[in-house]
Design a protein around this motif. Structure first.
Motif, PDB file in Angstrom:
ATOM      1  N   SER A 195      23.183  45.708   3.494  1.00 26.72           N
ATOM      2  CA  SER A 195      23.807  44.445   3.907  1.00 26.72           C
ATOM      3  C   SER A 195      22.770  43.375   4.207  1.00 26.72           C
ATOM      4  O   SER A 195      23.013  42.189   3.946  1.00 26.72           O
ATOM      5  CB  SER A 195      24.714  44.675   5.124  1.00 26.72           C
ATOM      6  N   HIS A 196      21.625  43.759   4.732  1.00 30.93           N
ATOM      7  CA  HIS A 196      20.608  42.743   5.031  1.00 30.93           C
ATOM      8  C   HIS A 196      19.873  42.295   3.768  1.00 30.93           C
ATOM      9  O   HIS A 196      19.542  41.110   3.634  1.00 30.93           O
ATOM     10  CB  HIS A 196      19.635  43.263   6.098  1.00 30.93           C
ATOM     11  N   LEU A 197      19.627  43.214   2.849  1.00 28.96           N
ATOM     12  CA  LEU A 197      19.025  42.794   1.582  1.00 28.96           C
ATOM     13  C   LEU A 197      19.980  41.891   0.812  1.00 28.96           C
ATOM     14  O   LEU A 197      19.550  40.972   0.092  1.00 28.96           O
ATOM     15  CB  LEU A 197      18.662  44.018   0.747  1.00 28.96           C
ATOM     16  N   ALA A 198      21.266  42.136   0.942  1.00 31.30           N
ATOM     17  CA  ALA A 198      22.253  41.310   0.233  1.00 31.30           C
ATOM     18  C   ALA A 198      22.212  39.858   0.679  1.00 31.30           C
ATOM     19  O   ALA A 198      22.603  38.962  -0.080  1.00 31.30           O
ATOM     20  CB  ALA A 198      23.658  41.877   0.446  1.00 31.30           C
ATOM     21  N   ARG A 199      21.750  39.596   1.903  1.00 33.68           N
ATOM     22  CA  ARG A 199      21.689  38.224   2.414  1.00 33.68           C
ATOM     23  C   ARG A 199      20.266  37.686   2.513  1.00 33.68           C
ATOM     24  O   ARG A 199      20.050  36.637   3.127  1.00 33.68           O
ATOM     25  CB  ARG A 199      22.365  38.165   3.783  1.00 33.68           C
ATOM     26  N   GLY A 200      19.304  38.412   1.944  1.00 32.58           N
ATOM     27  CA  GLY A 200      17.926  37.927   1.989  1.00 32.58           C
ATOM     28  C   GLY A 200      17.317  38.001   3.374  1.00 32.58           C
ATOM     29  O   GLY A 200      16.362  37.272   3.680  1.00 32.58           O
ATOM     30  N   ALA A 201      17.836  38.869   4.223  1.00 32.16           N
ATOM     31  CA  ALA A 201      17.297  39.051   5.574  1.00 32.16           C
ATOM     32  C   ALA A 201      16.119  40.022   5.534  1.00 32.16           C
ATOM     33  O   ALA A 201      15.758  40.555   4.476  1.00 32.16           O
ATOM     34  CB  ALA A 201      18.391  39.539   6.513  1.00 32.16           C
ATOM     35  N   THR A 202      15.546  40.283   6.694  1.00 32.51           N
ATOM     36  CA  THR A 202      14.329  41.093   6.778  1.00 32.51           C
ATOM     37  C   THR A 202      14.624  42.430   7.429  1.00 32.51           C
ATOM     38  O   THR A 202      15.396  42.515   8.387  1.00 32.51           O
ATOM     39  CB  THR A 202      13.259  40.352   7.618  1.00 32.51           C
ATOM     40  N   LEU A 203      13.987  43.484   6.919  1.00 35.90           N
ATOM     41  CA  LEU A 203      14.073  44.812   7.512  1.00 35.90           C
ATOM     42  C   LEU A 203      12.799  45.096   8.290  1.00 35.90           C
ATOM     43  O   LEU A 203      11.689  44.923   7.767  1.00 35.90           O
ATOM     44  CB  LEU A 203      14.240  45.879   6.428  1.00 35.90           C
ATOM     45  N   ILE A 204      12.951  45.515   9.548  1.00 40.96           N
ATOM     46  CA  ILE A 204      11.816  46.015  10.333  1.00 40.96           C
ATOM     47  C   ILE A 204      11.818  47.517  10.116  1.00 40.96           C
ATOM     48  O   ILE A 204      12.579  48.253  10.741  1.00 40.96           O
ATOM     49  CB  ILE A 204      11.957  45.660  11.820  1.00 40.96           C
ATOM     50  N   LEU A 205      10.996  47.975   9.195  1.00 42.37           N
ATOM     51  CA  LEU A 205      11.054  49.356   8.717  1.00 42.37           C
ATOM     52  C   LEU A 205      10.211  50.256   9.611  1.00 42.37           C
ATOM     53  O   LEU A 205       8.992  50.126   9.686  1.00 42.37           O
ATOM     54  CB  LEU A 205      10.547  49.412   7.269  1.00 42.37           C
ATOM     55  N   THR A 206      10.882  51.187  10.295  1.00 39.77           N
ATOM     56  CA  THR A 206      10.189  52.078  11.217  1.00 39.77           C
ATOM     57  C   THR A 206      11.003  53.340  11.400  1.00 39.77           C
ATOM     58  O   THR A 206      12.223  53.331  11.229  1.00 39.77           O
ATOM     59  CB  THR A 206       9.986  51.398  12.590  1.00 39.77           C
ATOM     60  N   ASP A 207      10.314  54.426  11.758  1.00 42.80           N
ATOM     61  CA  ASP A 207      11.023  55.657  12.130  1.00 42.80           C
ATOM     62  C   ASP A 207      10.816  55.968  13.610  1.00 42.80           C
ATOM     63  O   ASP A 207      11.104  57.062  14.076  1.00 42.80           O
ATOM     64  CB  ASP A 207      10.564  56.835  11.269  1.00 42.80           C
ATOM     65  N   LEU A 208      10.331  54.984  14.374  1.00 45.22           N
ATOM     66  CA  LEU A 208      10.174  55.169  15.807  1.00 45.22           C
ATOM     67  C   LEU A 208      11.533  55.213  16.495  1.00 45.22           C
ATOM     68  O   LEU A 208      12.487  54.579  16.050  1.00 45.22           O
ATOM     69  CB  LEU A 208       9.343  54.029  16.405  1.00 45.22           C
ATOM     70  N   SER A 209      11.611  55.950  17.593  1.00 43.98           N
ATOM     71  CA  SER A 209      12.847  56.047  18.362  1.00 43.98           C
ATOM     72  C   SER A 209      12.956  54.878  19.329  1.00 43.98           C
ATOM     73  O   SER A 209      11.947  54.335  19.793  1.00 43.98           O
ATOM     74  CB  SER A 209      12.866  57.367  19.145  1.00 43.98           C
ATOM     75  N   VAL A 210      14.201  54.511  19.669  1.00 36.50           N
ATOM     76  CA  VAL A 210      14.398  53.454  20.657  1.00 36.50           C
ATOM     77  C   VAL A 210      13.911  53.889  22.038  1.00 36.50           C
ATOM     78  O   VAL A 210      13.786  53.055  22.940  1.00 36.50           O
ATOM     79  CB  VAL A 210      15.880  53.023  20.742  1.00 36.50           C
ATOM     80  N   ALA A 211      13.660  55.188  22.218  1.00 36.72           N
ATOM     81  CA  ALA A 211      13.107  55.667  23.478  1.00 36.72           C
ATOM     82  C   ALA A 211      11.584  55.485  23.539  1.00 36.72           C
ATOM     83  O   ALA A 211      10.970  55.744  24.577  1.00 36.72           O
ATOM     84  CB  ALA A 211      13.447  57.143  23.683  1.00 36.72           C
ATOM     85  N   ASP A 212      11.002  55.038  22.434  1.00 41.56           N
ATOM     86  CA  ASP A 212       9.553  54.895  22.330  1.00 41.56           C
ATOM     87  C   ASP A 212       9.154  53.454  22.645  1.00 41.56           C
ATOM     88  O   ASP A 212       9.677  52.509  22.055  1.00 41.56           O
ATOM     89  CB  ASP A 212       9.118  55.265  20.903  1.00 41.56           C
ATOM     90  N   CYS A 247       6.599  51.937  21.805  1.00 46.56           N
ATOM     91  CA  CYS A 247       6.030  51.289  20.619  1.00 46.56           C
ATOM     92  C   CYS A 247       7.112  50.657  19.733  1.00 46.56           C
ATOM     93  O   CYS A 247       6.856  49.670  19.040  1.00 46.56           O
ATOM     94  CB  CYS A 247       5.227  52.303  19.811  1.00 46.56           C
ATOM     95  N   PHE A 248       8.313  51.257  19.753  1.00 43.86           N
ATOM     96  CA  PHE A 248       9.404  50.654  18.976  1.00 43.86           C
ATOM     97  C   PHE A 248       9.685  49.241  19.476  1.00 43.86           C
ATOM     98  O   PHE A 248       9.824  48.301  18.687  1.00 43.86           O
ATOM     99  CB  PHE A 248      10.666  51.503  19.070  1.00 43.86           C
ATOM    100  N   TRP A 249       9.774  49.082  20.797  1.00 41.44           N
ATOM    101  CA  TRP A 249      10.115  47.775  21.339  1.00 41.44           C
ATOM    102  C   TRP A 249       8.963  46.794  21.190  1.00 41.44           C
ATOM    103  O   TRP A 249       9.199  45.582  21.044  1.00 41.44           O
ATOM    104  CB  TRP A 249      10.535  47.912  22.791  1.00 41.44           C
ATOM    105  N   GLU A 250       7.747  47.282  21.196  1.00 41.67           N
ATOM    106  CA  GLU A 250       6.610  46.389  20.934  1.00 41.67           C
ATOM    107  C   GLU A 250       6.687  45.835  19.513  1.00 41.67           C
ATOM    108  O   GLU A 250       6.482  44.640  19.279  1.00 41.67           O
ATOM    109  CB  GLU A 250       5.302  47.141  21.152  1.00 41.67           C
ATOM    110  N   LEU A 251       7.018  46.733  18.547  1.00 40.96           N
ATOM    111  CA  LEU A 251       7.173  46.280  17.167  1.00 40.96           C
ATOM    112  C   LEU A 251       8.366  45.352  17.031  1.00 40.96           C
ATOM    113  O   LEU A 251       8.299  44.322  16.344  1.00 40.96           O
ATOM    114  CB  LEU A 251       7.346  47.507  16.247  1.00 40.96           C
TER     115      LEU A 251
END
Length: 836
Positions: free
Chosen positions: A189-206, A208-212
């Motif tokens: 859905s985001h590629l369909a609208r030309g939006a950006t993906l923040i690509l990560t496999d970090l957990s929301v409990a991490d 570092c995820f929120w820093e990114l």
């Protein structure tokens, strides 16, 4: 940029994969390592699409949250090739490869993403509309797949983008796996609208995820119900996320009170909560709850997505207005595939019978009220209760299972141990143990036909777990039994009586603190019945036991200084003191001498076995270590100039000190002295240790004494700190540390750290803390040995990214610790069974 004609076979392609280049220089993907524009992404996709060729083939893609996986997925769609999207390269993927014989494999081989062509053409007849094959919600590895068309993917992506109002300025974090239909729908859905993906496999409990997320100016992320548990633990409500626009939820029913709480939070913070409903068979989404209704109608799934519609099919035995929910729309799958022959089939279904029982409220909103079939979706995972029953039957456990919104309820007949049943189910199904509730009954309720009476079980499951009458002692006994993996806990026993050690102490103290509040310093030696009762209705101050806090802080300092992310050394020597402190508390109990020695041997085994197992593995895959390292004898036999063998000096020293202490206490006379003079004996050992610390006899210069002799006084001083019972004795320990540590390293900051740690250990039983901090510290402290073991093989590969090196070093150690603890507990359980 014009698409090359050779990439356009007869089969229809998906617009969001085909038209990437039209978004030009806009950012398409942001990772921790940099940004990829749409033009750059399109070039990479076209390159892989060309490699796949123009003849349609079945392409398996390992669906990781990485740029390589994303490119592989989009390239296959771009070239019109049906994609079989799988979790990775594990057993479930191998089962699908065997079942469907894909023509091309795209995934990691020895760490490098590779296109493996298994044949030039295709072994299959592939229907022109077929674009994507996905496992049904959570049932990865099953040969039953959902067949989706290019039109399905395009329609659902546009529908989701429409009702979410996705803009080309949005930036969505990939909080869910690419191979999971919900996570994939975020990408599409985001590629369909030309939006950006923040690509990560970090957990929301991490963290570092929120820093990114903040650095990338993230505007949205998706979550299943379990994600919101993690958000609570991570202190999400307090995070500063200035660009967040909305949060989406699906993958199972979120408790209405949680919906209200997060909707209120979003209203205060300026973002929306979209609660959604979907199934893989509908590509992803079928309904959504408008955000302005989340606070007033949190139990509803809302309205159909644009282009979709619902109806109710009759469901026998249901009240008026309740029926099976049936969905129709352009996103309904072509049908299922169970064998490769099904890949040639076209559309076999026009509507989707969801299996959910539903009704439509007076306000027009749809509500789910139950399941028609016994399959349940728990924490986003589809679970078959009948399969769980069969599993337990193979282990001679008679049981019946029911799926609820966020847990699997297992009712067991007879006297099977609930902890054992919970472990069996959690390990087999993949659910966290907290999502498996076990109840015991004398016999299962049955109908006249002899079949299990499931309505009666459902009524039973709705009643409180604890059988009346109960007491706080019963609850604490259950907690002790769960943590210590025992089924013989009584209120008269203490943590030490039950065989608790310094490793299980961490988990026990953190969990007990949640129940009781601030713990008494001697809680581990008190009988369960003598522990204070929780103060009902009164907020408790959170505290963290000092030795746990020091272990957690020390291991972070050790790893961070080795990277180096910072330079604050002294953590390992402080851990020697904490080890002595814990040795006195857990090994030197009031038990008979033989039991004490048995405890010491068990403690040594908990250190030596995982250490030698890890070093043995490293001997196979690296040339860093020698046989002397494996035998924990490097400090004795050298070589003195070894570059890496010193990595495990701390563990060698700890093992030698424990062996020496055990040998001393094996002497009946010394054992009697220790019981008579519990503070005097370690003080005497401190005096002996100082001979090595100050090299009184000049031996170190000539023979290179092992660290156990040179730094052993720290272990003895920690032992003395644990035995100090009054102000005078505590002052003596503190003064001894302040007098003997300075000058040992010639580094004032390092020495100040150790002296400060000693002071805390001696005078402050617990430090003020917060619940999330306690849980994090508990994990780090409980895994400190394993983090120390494994971090040497992690951070050297990431020296140019020191913060990531620290996070991964800690995570790998925690993972290794989890494996070791599971193996240890399995062996312990087998031993206990044998003894019985």
């Amino acid at each position: 940029m014009t698409s090359p004609p050779e990439l356009l076979p007869a089969a229809g392609t998906v617009p969001f994969a085909r038209d990437l280049a039209r978004h030009g220089s806009r950012p398409a993907v942001v990772t921790a390592g940099g940004t990829l524009s749409y033009a750059e992404l399109a070039d990479r996709v076209d390159e892989v699409a060309r490699a796949l060729g123009t003849r349609r083939r079945l392409v398996l893609v390992a669906g990781a949250n990485t740029v390589d996986a994303l490119v592989g997925y989009l390239a296959a769609l771009r070239g019109g090739h049906p994609v079989l999207l799988v979790p990775g390269t594990g057993p479930s993927t191998r089962a699908l490869v065997e079942a469907y014989d894909p023509d091309v494999l795209i995934g990691p081989v020895d760490g490098t993403w590779t296109i493996q062509e298994r044949r030039a053409g295709s072994a299959h007849e592939l229907h022109p509309e077929l674009a994507l094959l996905l496992s049904t919600s959570g049932s990865t590895g099953s040969p039953k797949l959902v067949r989706l068309s290019a039109a399905n993917l395009a329609a659902n992506a546009e529908s989701i983008a429409d009702y979410l109002g996705i803009r080309d300025t949005d930036r969505a974090a990939t909080t869910l796996p690419l191979h999971y239909c919900y996570g994939l729908s975020v990408v599409n859905s985001h590629l369909a609208r030309g939006a950006t993906l923040i690509l990560t496999d970090l957990s929301v409990a991490d963290r570092c995820f929120w820093e990114l997320f903040r650095a990338a100016r993230g505007t949205t992320f998706a979550g299943v119900p379990y994600t919101f548990d993690l958000l609570d633990r991570a202190g999400f409500a307090e995070l500063d996320l200035p660009h967040l626009r909305y949060v989406t939820q699906a993958g199972g029913r979120l408790a209405p009170e949680t919906v209200v709480r997060y909707a209120e939070l979003g209203r205060r913070r300026g973002w929306d909560l979209f609660v959604m409903y979907g199934q893989t068979e509908a590509t992803a989404r079928m309904a959504y709850l408008p955000p302005d209704l989340a606070r007033t109608r949190p139990e509803a799934i809302g309205v159909p997505v644009p282009g979709g519609r619902f109806r109710l099919a009759p469901a026998p035995g249901q009240p008026d207005g309740v029926g099976e929910l049936v969905y129709a729309g352009p996103n309904v799958m072509l049908g299922y595939a169970r064998t490769p022959a099904d890949l040639a089939s076209g559309r076999t279904v026009d509507e989707l019978a969801t299996g959910d029982l539903a009704r439509r409220g007076p306000d027009g909103l749809w509500e789910i009220v139950g399941r028609r079939s016994r399959f349940a979706k728990i924490l986003g995972l589809r679970v078959d209760p009948q399969a769980v029953e069969a599993l337990l039957a193979r282990h001679a456990v008679e049981a019946a299972c029911l799926g609820a919104d966020d847990e699997l309820v297992v009712t067991v007949a007879g006297d099977a141990a609930p902890a054992r049943v919970r472990r069996l189910v959690a390990d087999e199904v993949g659910l966290p143990p907290r999502a498996v509730r076990v109840r015991t009954v004398p016999r299962l309720p049955r109908l006249a036909t002899g079949k299990v009476d499931y309505p009666a079980l459902r009524d039973l499951a709705a009643t409180p777990d604890a059988p009346p009458p109960t007491s706080a002692d019963d609850d604490l006994c259950r907690l002790y039994a769960e943590v210590l993996e025992r089924d013989d806990v009584t209120p008269e026993q203490s943590f030490v009586d039950l065989g608790g050690d310094s490793l299980s102490y961490v988990e026990m103290s953190v969990r007990l603190e949640r129940v009781l509040g601030t713990l008494p310093p001697d809680w581990h030696t008190r009988p369960i019945a003598a522990l204070p009762a929780p103060a009902a209705g009164r907020p408790r101050r959170r505290a963290l036991e000092t030795s746990v806090a020091l272990r957690a802080a020390a291991i972070v300092l050790i790893v961070g200084s080795h990277i180096p992310l910072f330079t604050l050394t002294g953590g390992a020597h402080l851990l020697l003191a904490v080890a002595g402190f814990n040795f006195a508390r857990f090994q030197l109990t009031d038990a008979p001498r033989r039991d004490r020695l048995r405890q010491i041997r068990a403690g040594l085994a908990r250190i030596v076995l995982p250490t030698t197992a890890w070093i043995a593995a490293m001997l196979v895959v690296t040339d860093q270590y020698r046989l002397s390292t494996l035998l924990l004898a490097h400090s004795l036999v050298g070589p003195a100039d070894g570059g890496t063998e010193w990595h495990f000096w701390f563990i060698e020293a700890l093992v030698y000190l424990l062996v020496a202490a055990g040998a001393l206490l094996a002497l009946p006379r010394v054992d009697r002295w220790e019981r008579r003079f519990p503070f005097g004996l370690p003080v005497a050992l401190v005096g002996l240790g100082l001979l090595g610390r100050y090299d009184v006899f000049g031996l170190d210069a000539r023979y290179g004494l092992p660290t156990a002799l040179v730094a052993g006084w720290l272990f003895a001083l920690g032992w003395a700190a644990a035995r100090a019972r009054d102000v005078r004795q505590r002052l003596l320990v503190t003064v001894a540390a302040a007098a003997t540590v300075p000058g040992f390293f010639g580094e004032p900051a390092r020495e100040a750290l150790i002296v400060a740690g000693f002071a805390l250990l001696t005078w402050v039983p617990a430090v003020p803390s917060l619940g999330p901090v306690n849980r994090l510290a508990g994990v780090l402290a409980g895994s400190s040995l394993y983090i120390y073991l494994t971090h040497w093989q992690v951070f050297p590969h990431l020296r140019d990214r020191p913060l990531l090196a620290l996070v991964l070093s800690l995570a790998v150690g925690v993972a290794y610790g989890t494996v070791v603890e599971r193996v240890w507990r399995l062996k312990l359980n087998r031993l206990l069974k044998t003894r019985r």
